[in-house]
Design a protein around this motif. Sequence first.
Motif: not given
Length: 452
Positions: A175-178, A351-354, A360-361, A367-368
């Motif tokens: 998903n994007r990081l907007d 870093g992008l996946l984090v 996403e959440t 918290e994660l």
Amino acid sequence: MGRLFGTDGVRGMANADLTAELALGLSVAAAHVLAEAGSFAGHRPVAVVGRDPRASGEFLEAAVVAGLASAGVDVLRVGVLPTPAVAYLTGALGADFGVMLSASHNAMPDNGVKFLARGGHKLDDVLEDRIESVYAEHRTGAPWNRPTGGGVGRVKDYDQGFDQYVAHLIGVLPNRLDGLKIVLDEAHGAASWVSPEAFSRAGAEVVTIGAQPDGLNINDGCGSTHLDLLKAAVVEHGAHFGIAHDGDADRCLAIDATGEEVDGDQILSILALALRDRGALRENTVVATVMSNLGFKLAMEREGITFVETAVGDRYVLEAMKEHGYALGGEQSGHVIVLDHATTGDGTLTGLLVAARVAETGRSLAELASVMNRLPQVLVNVPDVDKSRVDSTPELLAAVAEAEAELGGTGRVLLRPSGTEPLVRVMVEAADIDHARAVAARLADVVKSTLG
């Protein structure tokens, strides 16, 4: 001559330990060994060569390229790019092997030569030993088999590598990081241009620090080994979090919005749950090393995820992943391998996946990361000792056994020799930080007295 290859290539002080002559000779030897895998009638071997920005990389790159071309290897020179980018391009371009010039997180005077096999994979011990053997034969007078005329290798710059790698990174995001504001500390290293570009294209608002490499400032007070600047920048800019890379960007650490560190174990925890929720955590298993915090192991058990433990070093993590088909593994230091998308640790991808998981959440990084309760851990480096006797000195083994009995099930002890430096690392975990410090200090004294 002692063994040249360490835990991550051939590394040393540039122009002292790692000379142009050594780099050239190793490259010729590597060409003879690694090009064999792709040799067939009419085939011209191809190698991808990249480097980090440190000044010595300029002359070492020239030596490596000269050695390869003199051995009949065509060279695609991709310039300053992260180690995982060179690994990716080696596979994507169907090259016979790759070469990366970098000393990773080491200080600027050091440098290193890392060879990558076909597909962009790190070499196993057998291939490294063969390269050393061929190099040693040459040093004792055995002549090289050198091509002439049209048989010599050709050299060209491959400028498309930057965009090709960035497109790969963007393409694997779920998903994007907007809406995210992220501070990136590039350690004045190999990801100084790639990482900001990738995060920006993915939709994040990016603030960069440590992204002005001049050849002399790599890892200097910044990056994943010096997090204070990033902590301050995240708070100052009101960012959602920060990401720190090392010199060759194969590792990633993070800072949450409050300025607290999120280490490799916590990042692994976050990504393990993300992959599990998407059904992509094969065998419901994550791989990590003996240096991982005990809290990580307990968190994975609580989440029903199997934890496989290896020796220290991302190469051993990768070996276990490849052997059993696992999707995720890594180290506390921030080397994280997502095998579906990379053949080695990739700090920018991590870093992008984090960031994608945060977006996403809708949950904060803190918290994660709280899925894992990080037990107090103390690491003491004891220099100038005979690290080869760590596992065979009775007095030291007795002291370790006494410490383990004292900690019981609430902590653990680990002594290990460094793979790249003349020192022994003493690691102690305990429920109480003062207790961990006391035990670590006591064991460090025993190491000094018995191995000094």
